[in-house]
Design a protein around this motif. Structure first.
Motif, mmCIF file in Angstrom:
data_model
loop_
_atom_site.group_PDB
_atom_site.id
_atom_site.type_symbol
_atom_site.label_atom_id
_atom_site.label_comp_id
_atom_site.label_asym_id
_atom_site.label_seq_id
_atom_site.Cartn_x
_atom_site.Cartn_y
_atom_site.Cartn_z
ATOM 1 N N ALA A 157 17.197 1.161 -13.522
ATOM 2 C CA ALA A 157 18.247 0.456 -12.789
ATOM 3 C C ALA A 157 18.096 0.645 -11.288
ATOM 4 O O ALA A 157 18.336 -0.282 -10.499
ATOM 5 N N LEU A 158 17.679 1.833 -10.858
ATOM 6 C CA LEU A 158 17.474 2.091 -9.436
ATOM 7 C C LEU A 158 16.346 1.221 -8.892
ATOM 8 O O LEU A 158 16.460 0.652 -7.800
ATOM 9 N N GLU A 159 15.268 1.094 -9.648
ATOM 10 C CA GLU A 159 14.156 0.260 -9.212
ATOM 11 C C GLU A 159 14.558 -1.213 -9.168
ATOM 12 O O GLU A 159 14.148 -1.962 -8.271
ATOM 13 N N ALA A 160 15.383 -1.654 -10.130
ATOM 14 C CA ALA A 160 15.864 -3.035 -10.127
ATOM 15 C C ALA A 160 16.720 -3.320 -8.895
ATOM 16 O O ALA A 160 16.632 -4.401 -8.293
ATOM 17 N N PHE A 161 17.548 -2.346 -8.505
ATOM 18 C CA PHE A 161 18.350 -2.494 -7.286
ATOM 19 C C PHE A 161 17.447 -2.642 -6.066
ATOM 20 O O PHE A 161 17.685 -3.499 -5.202
ATOM 21 N N ARG A 162 16.434 -1.798 -5.966
ATOM 22 C CA ARG A 162 15.535 -1.864 -4.816
ATOM 23 C C ARG A 162 14.836 -3.210 -4.733
ATOM 24 O O ARG A 162 14.736 -3.808 -3.653
ATOM 25 N N ILE A 163 14.339 -3.701 -5.883
ATOM 26 C CA ILE A 163 13.635 -4.980 -5.881
ATOM 27 C C ILE A 163 14.578 -6.123 -5.492
ATOM 28 O O ILE A 163 14.224 -7.021 -4.725
ATOM 29 N N GLN A 164 15.834 -6.098 -6.028
ATOM 30 C CA GLN A 164 16.787 -7.183 -5.771
ATOM 31 C C GLN A 164 17.177 -7.296 -4.309
ATOM 32 O O GLN A 164 17.282 -8.400 -3.767
ATOM 33 N N TYR A 165 17.359 -6.143 -3.666
ATOM 34 C CA TYR A 165 17.865 -6.187 -2.296
ATOM 35 C C TYR A 165 16.806 -5.869 -1.233
ATOM 36 O O TYR A 165 16.820 -6.459 -0.159
ATOM 37 N N LEU A 166 15.911 -4.921 -1.510
ATOM 38 C CA LEU A 166 14.997 -4.431 -0.479
ATOM 39 C C LEU A 166 13.544 -4.786 -0.736
ATOM 40 O O LEU A 166 12.670 -4.422 0.067
ATOM 41 N N GLY A 167 13.247 -5.462 -1.840
ATOM 42 C CA GLY A 167 11.873 -5.827 -2.147
ATOM 43 C C GLY A 167 11.337 -6.893 -1.206
ATOM 44 O O GLY A 167 12.061 -7.467 -0.380
ATOM 45 N N THR A 168 10.023 -7.168 -1.334
ATOM 46 C CA THR A 168 9.397 -8.162 -0.452
ATOM 47 C C THR A 168 9.990 -9.561 -0.653
ATOM 48 O O THR A 168 9.906 -10.406 0.242
ATOM 49 N N LYS A 169 10.575 -9.810 -1.823
ATOM 50 C CA LYS A 169 11.245 -11.087 -2.089
ATOM 51 C C LYS A 169 12.740 -10.876 -2.335
ATOM 52 O O LYS A 169 13.401 -11.693 -2.979
#
Length: 341
Positions: free
Chosen positions: A25-37
């Motif tokens: 869930a933490l990785e999903a949060f990072r991708i959703q808000y702070l990822g390259t897309k």
């Protein structure tokens, strides 16, 4: 711009309410808000559509949104790490499972022992190539192409013209060292060698050798005998019996073979000693003048002795192993016997 600000406000509320009960869930949060897309990158791309007079205000709002997302991510990460740090489902105070310890191979142990003994006599260690040309393996050792003694060292040829082969002895290192012309020479040459032989309890198509070479002024056969006496006593003990027998080698003259009393059967007779009570452990002799000349050394000024032994034969006697094939079969039941050595 009003619509974008409304979206940012909604995203900020979602960020504040976000939870990360596990690493996924933490990785999903990072991708959703702070990822390259992620949303932060996407909203940053809207800057080009904002009127110039509103870019400064919009930039400040975006920076605040980005900081909020990063701070929430770090908070969730710290909370997850603190929760999992002590969430062991086992007793960490219990002693760990013991790791099985290996050991040196018996061939390696005996090789190191031989090197140590000769180092005490001032011998240094030299090594050379296992793939050798015909000259360094045969020709320079007083073994021309038509010499019948070559049949005693039938080997594996890689190329016939020119002749390249797997070396049949570490004598090739002796030749290469003598060719350097740095005298006196006092060296031992350990290494793997190859011969086209039938595999049995006493022979193999590859094995390990240690050869020795001493070239200087006034070197005699008495020096050779005392050197080998010292080696045998140090390796096998003071009670072992020794004898020299005249022999023939093209590269030494005079030549001899050295036997010791069989340590496996105590001299009573077994398959290792061919029921004679004696086991040959090495060949030796004074370096042939032709060999010295082939290496550019004046045989009228310098003399020398050489010897060579199979490490497997020494190991069989020292540890009373009756089958040479055991050393290369990698049978764990056999190798475990040397764990404490």
């Amino acid at each position: 711009m009003t619509d974008i600000l409304a979206q940012i406000a909604q995203h900020q509320a979602d960020i504040a309410a976000a939870e990360a009960p596990n690493a996924e869930a933490l990785e999903a949060f990072r991708i959703q808000y702070l990822g390259t897309k992620g949303l932060v990158k996407t909203l940053m791309g809207e800057m080009k559509n904002v009127p110039n007079e509103q870019k400064r205000e919009f930039g400040q709002i975006l920076n605040a949104f980005k900081l909020a997302a990063e701070e929430r991510f770090e908070t969730l990460k710290a909370a997850l790490e603190s929760n999992t740090e002590f969430s062991f489902d086992y007793d960490i105070s219990l002693p760990g499972d013991p790791l099985p310890l290996g050991s040196r191979h018996p061939i390696s142990m005996v090789r190191n022992r031989i090197v140590d003994i000769f180092k005490r006599l001032g011998f240094a260690v030299a090594e050379g190539p296992e793939i050798e040309d015909d000259w360094h393996n045969f020709g320079a050792l007083n073994l021309p192409e038509d010499h019948p003694a070559r049949d005693m060292q039938d080997t594996f040829y890689i190329s016939q013209d020119p002749a390249w082969l797997l070396r049949t002895h570490t004598s090739n290192v002796q030749i290469r060292e003598m060719e350097k012309g740095k005298l006196p020479i006092r060296l031992i040459m350990p290494g793997k060698v190859y011969r086209n032989e039938t595999i049995s309890a006493r022979a193999h198509c590859f094995f390990h050798q240690v050869e020795g070479l001493y070239v200087a002024e006034n070197v005699s056969f008495a020096d050779l005998k005392q050197t080998l006496y010292f080696f045998v006593k140090e390796m096998f003990g003071q009670d072992v019996k020794v004898r020299f027998r005249p022999s023939y080698f093209p590269f030494t003259e005079p030549s001899a073979e050295m036997d010791i009393s069989c340590l496996i059967c105590g001299g009573k007779g077994c398959n290792v000693c061919k029921h004679t009570g004696w086991v040959e452990i090495l060949g030796c002799g004074m370096v042939h003048p032709n060999v010295l000349q082939n290496c550019g050394i004046d045989p009228n000024k310098y003399t020398g002795f050489a010897f060579g032994m199979g490490i497997e034969r020494i190991t069989m006697l020292k540890y009373q192993v009756k089958d040479l094939r055991l050393f290369s079969e990698n049978d764990v039941r056999f190798l475990r016997q040397f764990t404490g050595a």
